[in-house]
Motif scaffolding. Sequence first.
Motif: not given
Length: 155
Positions: A91-92, A94-95, A125-127, A145
């Motif tokens: 997991v990045s 940023q996430e 979250l940009e997810q 994800k």
Amino acid sequence: MIDVISKNWFVLCTKPRNELKVKERLTSIGIEAYTPTRIEVRQWSDRKKKILVPLLPSMVLVSLLEKQVDQVFEVPGVVRYLFEHGKRAKVSNQEVLAMQRYLENTYQATQKELEVGDTVKVPLLEQEATLLSIKGKKCLAQLQKIGALVSFQLQ
């Protein structure tokens, strides 16, 4: 030339209902761990109580170097790493930061015409997430994800 060794966030699978204990134990041995939680009111026959509930069931995020990945198995309650395409799921950073910021604040969605089953981008979250329910202005969606449930409000 000096190599910059960076830590990666990995997803650990734990025994059921051991997420918070595992996070505590990992932190006590010097491993950076994160378990996103929310406060929920649970009702029993004789009382109501506020309890801390993990958002990712049976999962803890850990920040480690590649050579440290085996250290987590010293902690009781750790079962295995989550794998994606034959490799440890990463997991990045940023996430993880976005998830922390999201849980600290309430964000508003700007989309008005939503239906159950639509794919939406969760604010901050940009997810991508799949919309599970809409009740008035409150929406519940599941992140594609990692499968976590998130809620947000329409404006």
